[in-house]
Design a protein around this motif. Structure first.
Motif, PDB file in Angstrom:
ATOM      1  N   SER A 154     -35.163   6.001  10.881  1.00 41.15           N
ATOM      2  CA  SER A 154     -34.356   6.845  10.011  1.00 41.15           C
ATOM      3  C   SER A 154     -33.731   6.018   8.896  1.00 41.15           C
ATOM      4  CB  SER A 154     -33.252   7.519  10.832  1.00 41.15           C
ATOM      5  OG  SER A 154     -32.369   8.192   9.984  1.00 41.15           O
ATOM      6  N   ASP A 155     -33.645   6.605   7.702  1.00 41.28           N
ATOM      7  CA  ASP A 155     -33.070   5.895   6.557  1.00 41.28           C
ATOM      8  C   ASP A 155     -31.658   6.393   6.235  1.00 41.28           C
ATOM      9  OD1 ASP A 155     -34.797   7.723   3.869  1.00 41.28           O
ATOM     10  OD2 ASP A 155     -33.684   8.379   5.638  1.00 41.28           O
ATOM     11  N   ALA A 156     -30.986   6.963   7.263  1.00 39.96           N
ATOM     12  CA  ALA A 156     -29.624   7.435   7.038  1.00 39.96           C
ATOM     13  C   ALA A 156     -28.749   6.272   6.611  1.00 39.96           C
ATOM     14  CB  ALA A 156     -29.092   8.065   8.325  1.00 39.96           C
ATOM     15  N   ASP A 157     -27.916   6.490   5.594  1.00 39.35           N
ATOM     16  CA  ASP A 157     -27.060   5.406   5.101  1.00 39.35           C
ATOM     17  C   ASP A 157     -25.853   5.217   6.004  1.00 39.35           C
ATOM     18  OD1 ASP A 157     -26.157   7.988   3.952  1.00 39.35           O
ATOM     19  OD2 ASP A 157     -24.545   6.728   3.154  1.00 39.35           O
ATOM     20  N   ASP A 158     -25.198   4.065   5.847  1.00 36.49           N
ATOM     21  CA  ASP A 158     -24.104   3.692   6.737  1.00 36.49           C
ATOM     22  C   ASP A 158     -22.958   4.702   6.740  1.00 36.49           C
ATOM     23  OD1 ASP A 158     -24.336   0.074   6.205  1.00 36.49           O
ATOM     24  OD2 ASP A 158     -25.492   1.443   7.480  1.00 36.49           O
ATOM     25  N   GLU A 159     -22.616   5.224   5.596  1.00 37.03           N
ATOM     26  CA  GLU A 159     -21.502   6.165   5.530  1.00 37.03           C
ATOM     27  C   GLU A 159     -21.830   7.466   6.256  1.00 37.03           C
ATOM     28  OE1 GLU A 159     -17.892   7.954   4.902  1.00 37.03           O
ATOM     29  OE2 GLU A 159     -18.496   5.849   4.862  1.00 37.03           O
ATOM     30  N   ALA A 160     -23.078   7.913   6.124  1.00 38.88           N
ATOM     31  CA  ALA A 160     -23.489   9.132   6.827  1.00 38.88           C
ATOM     32  C   ALA A 160     -23.446   8.911   8.336  1.00 38.88           C
ATOM     33  CB  ALA A 160     -24.889   9.551   6.388  1.00 38.88           C
ATOM     34  N   ILE A 161     -23.868   7.708   8.766  1.00 38.97           N
ATOM     35  CA  ILE A 161     -23.808   7.385  10.190  1.00 38.97           C
ATOM     36  C   ILE A 161     -22.362   7.358  10.667  1.00 38.97           C
ATOM     37  CG2 ILE A 161     -24.251   5.581  11.902  1.00 38.97           C
ATOM     38  CD1 ILE A 161     -26.709   4.782  10.266  1.00 38.97           C
ATOM     39  N   ARG A 162     -21.482   6.713   9.878  1.00 41.43           N
ATOM     40  CA  ARG A 162     -20.073   6.621  10.269  1.00 41.43           C
ATOM     41  C   ARG A 162     -19.476   8.006  10.453  1.00 41.43           C
ATOM     42  NH1 ARG A 162     -15.316   7.378   8.958  1.00 41.43           N
ATOM     43  NH2 ARG A 162     -15.895   8.308   6.955  1.00 41.43           N
ATOM     44  N   ARG A 163     -19.764   8.901   9.508  1.00 43.75           N
ATOM     45  CA  ARG A 163     -19.220  10.260   9.607  1.00 43.75           C
ATOM     46  C   ARG A 163     -19.762  10.975  10.839  1.00 43.75           C
ATOM     47  NH1 ARG A 163     -20.275  10.431   3.921  1.00 43.75           N
ATOM     48  NH2 ARG A 163     -22.142  11.672   4.353  1.00 43.75           N
ATOM     49  N   ALA A 164     -21.033  10.765  11.126  1.00 44.53           N
ATOM     50  CA  ALA A 164     -21.651  11.428  12.278  1.00 44.53           C
ATOM     51  C   ALA A 164     -21.053  10.931  13.589  1.00 44.53           C
ATOM     52  CB  ALA A 164     -23.171  11.197  12.265  1.00 44.53           C
ATOM     53  N   VAL A 165     -20.859   9.618  13.691  1.00 46.97           N
ATOM     54  CA  VAL A 165     -20.260   9.057  14.905  1.00 46.97           C
ATOM     55  C   VAL A 165     -18.822   9.527  15.054  1.00 46.97           C
ATOM     56  CG1 VAL A 165     -19.543   6.925  16.062  1.00 46.97           C
ATOM     57  CG2 VAL A 165     -21.767   7.030  14.912  1.00 46.97           C
ATOM     58  N   ASP A 166     -18.075   9.484  13.963  1.00 44.97           N
ATOM     59  CA  ASP A 166     -16.672   9.903  13.983  1.00 44.97           C
ATOM     60  C   ASP A 166     -16.545  11.360  14.400  1.00 44.97           C
ATOM     61  OD1 ASP A 166     -13.917   8.955  13.283  1.00 44.97           O
ATOM     62  OD2 ASP A 166     -14.004  10.704  11.965  1.00 44.97           O
ATOM     63  N   ARG A 167     -17.403  12.205  13.850  1.00 43.70           N
ATOM     64  CA  ARG A 167     -17.367  13.627  14.190  1.00 43.70           C
ATOM     65  C   ARG A 167     -17.735  13.839  15.661  1.00 43.70           C
ATOM     66  NH1 ARG A 167     -20.282  15.081  10.450  1.00 43.70           N
ATOM     67  NH2 ARG A 167     -22.308  15.111  11.483  1.00 43.70           N
ATOM     68  N   ALA A 168     -18.750  13.122  16.136  1.00 36.49           N
ATOM     69  CA  ALA A 168     -19.173  13.271  17.531  1.00 36.49           C
ATOM     70  C   ALA A 168     -18.068  12.839  18.489  1.00 36.49           C
ATOM     71  CB  ALA A 168     -20.438  12.450  17.778  1.00 36.49           C
ATOM     72  N   LEU A 169     -17.368  11.750  18.151  1.00 38.78           N
ATOM     73  CA  LEU A 169     -16.248  11.297  18.984  1.00 38.78           C
ATOM     74  C   LEU A 169     -15.135  12.338  19.042  1.00 38.78           C
ATOM     75  CD1 LEU A 169     -15.637   7.505  18.211  1.00 38.78           C
ATOM     76  CD2 LEU A 169     -16.319   8.517  20.392  1.00 38.78           C
ATOM     77  N   SER A 170     -14.864  12.955  17.913  1.00 39.06           N
ATOM     78  CA  SER A 170     -13.768  13.927  17.846  1.00 39.06           C
ATOM     79  C   SER A 170     -14.032  15.143  18.719  1.00 39.06           C
ATOM     80  CB  SER A 170     -13.543  14.373  16.401  1.00 39.06           C
ATOM     81  OG  SER A 170     -14.609  15.202  15.940  1.00 39.06           O
ATOM     82  N   GLU A 171     -15.286  15.375  19.071  1.00 37.34           N
ATOM     83  CA  GLU A 171     -15.649  16.550  19.863  1.00 37.34           C
ATOM     84  C   GLU A 171     -15.642  16.270  21.362  1.00 37.34           C
ATOM     85  OE1 GLU A 171     -18.644  18.420  16.449  1.00 37.34           O
ATOM     86  OE2 GLU A 171     -19.467  17.429  18.235  1.00 37.34           O
ATOM     87  N   GLN A 172     -15.409  15.005  21.759  1.00 39.75           N
ATOM     88  CA  GLN A 172     -15.476  14.641  23.168  1.00 39.75           C
ATOM     89  C   GLN A 172     -14.090  14.583  23.803  1.00 39.75           C
ATOM     90  OE1 GLN A 172     -18.285  14.529  24.763  1.00 39.75           O
ATOM     91  NE2 GLN A 172     -19.399  14.855  22.831  1.00 39.75           N
ATOM     92  N   PRO A 173     -13.886  15.273  24.935  1.00 38.85           N
ATOM     93  CA  PRO A 173     -12.565  15.281  25.586  1.00 38.85           C
ATOM     94  C   PRO A 173     -12.175  13.933  26.186  1.00 38.85           C
ATOM     95  CG  PRO A 173     -14.192  16.387  26.964  1.00 38.85           C
ATOM     96  CD  PRO A 173     -14.861  16.128  25.631  1.00 38.85           C
TER      97      PRO A 173
END
Length: 232
Positions: A154-173
């Motif tokens: 995947s060629d996803a850029d670092d900022e897109a990855i950071r946002r994705a990880v941050d969002r995924a963490l926020s959804e976990q109890p």
């Protein structure tokens, strides 16, 4: 992704009158561990696996009949079924039936849950009453390997990855979202701050590894209990 996308569609099958020796030969020749038993029109009747052929008198592996007093407590119909499976000469006699099956539109999650819940190694895919495919645990494992390859490319850029990880963490109890910050450099995710437990650290790593484009994970966070210990 659906069952039809990963199933083996060229399924080796046998008829109900197929001799046991011929079934064993098919398992050997095709390097498979089970074959569905089908009618001439493809309707599913049962399945014969290696486990169904382990206890056979011709090779001296049949089950002992057991002590007569123990058999007093067993259902006679169960004893009769054991005898038929061990001594039967055709697929009809030794097959496991009825068979758990799924449709071609079943999700991968449903397939995995079915295999796990029923402690089985494969599930026939049936459409309009006919066997159209077979999914084994190996099909699931191959899909995991394939998904890993796609993520690495995947060629996803670092900022897109950071946002994705941050969002995924926020959804976990379980996540210490308020005490964790995320940075990404050349696809490597780095966690900073404080983590609640080593279990949470492991879960965070797994969560990040699922994000497309992630090349690695480094967790710099201090364990919360250690932080309390060092506090003045």
């Amino acid at each position: 992704m659906r069952a039809k996308d990963i199933m083996t569609s060229r399924v080796v099958t046998v008829g109900p009158d197929e001799p046991v020796a011929a079934i064993a030969q098919k398992l050997t020749d095709h390097h498979i561990s089970a074959v569905p038993v089908v009618e001439e029109d493809g309707a599913l009747l049962g399945i014969v696996s290696e486990g169904d052929l382990l206890r056979r008198p011709e090779i001296g592996t049949q089950k002992s009949s057991g002590s007569w007093w123990l058999n007093l407590w067993r259902d006679p119909s169960d004893l009769a079924e054991d005898f038929t499976k061990a001594h039967g000469k055709t697929a009809r006699d030794v097959m496991t039936a009825p068979v758990i099956s799924l449709g071609p539109e079943a999700s991968l999650s449903e397939v995995a849950e079915t295999l796990e819940r029923n402690h089985i190694k494969r599930v026939p895919i049936v459409d309009d009453g006919r066997v159209v495919g077979l999914i084994s645990r190996a099909n699931i494992i191959r899909q995991i390997a394939s998904a890993g390859t796609v993520s690495m490319e995947s060629d996803a850029d670092d900022e897109a990855i950071r946002r994705a990880v941050d969002r995924a963490l926020s959804e976990q109890p379980w996540a210490s979202y308020g005490t964790t910050s995320v940075t990404v450099k050349q696809g490597t995710v780095e966690f900073w701050g404080v983590v609640g437990s080593e279990s949470e650290r492991a879960a965070s790593r797994v969560l990040a590894e699922e994000i497309a484009g992630v090349q690695g994970v480094v967790d710099h966070r201090a364990l919360r209990s250690n932080v309390r210990t060092m506090a003045p």
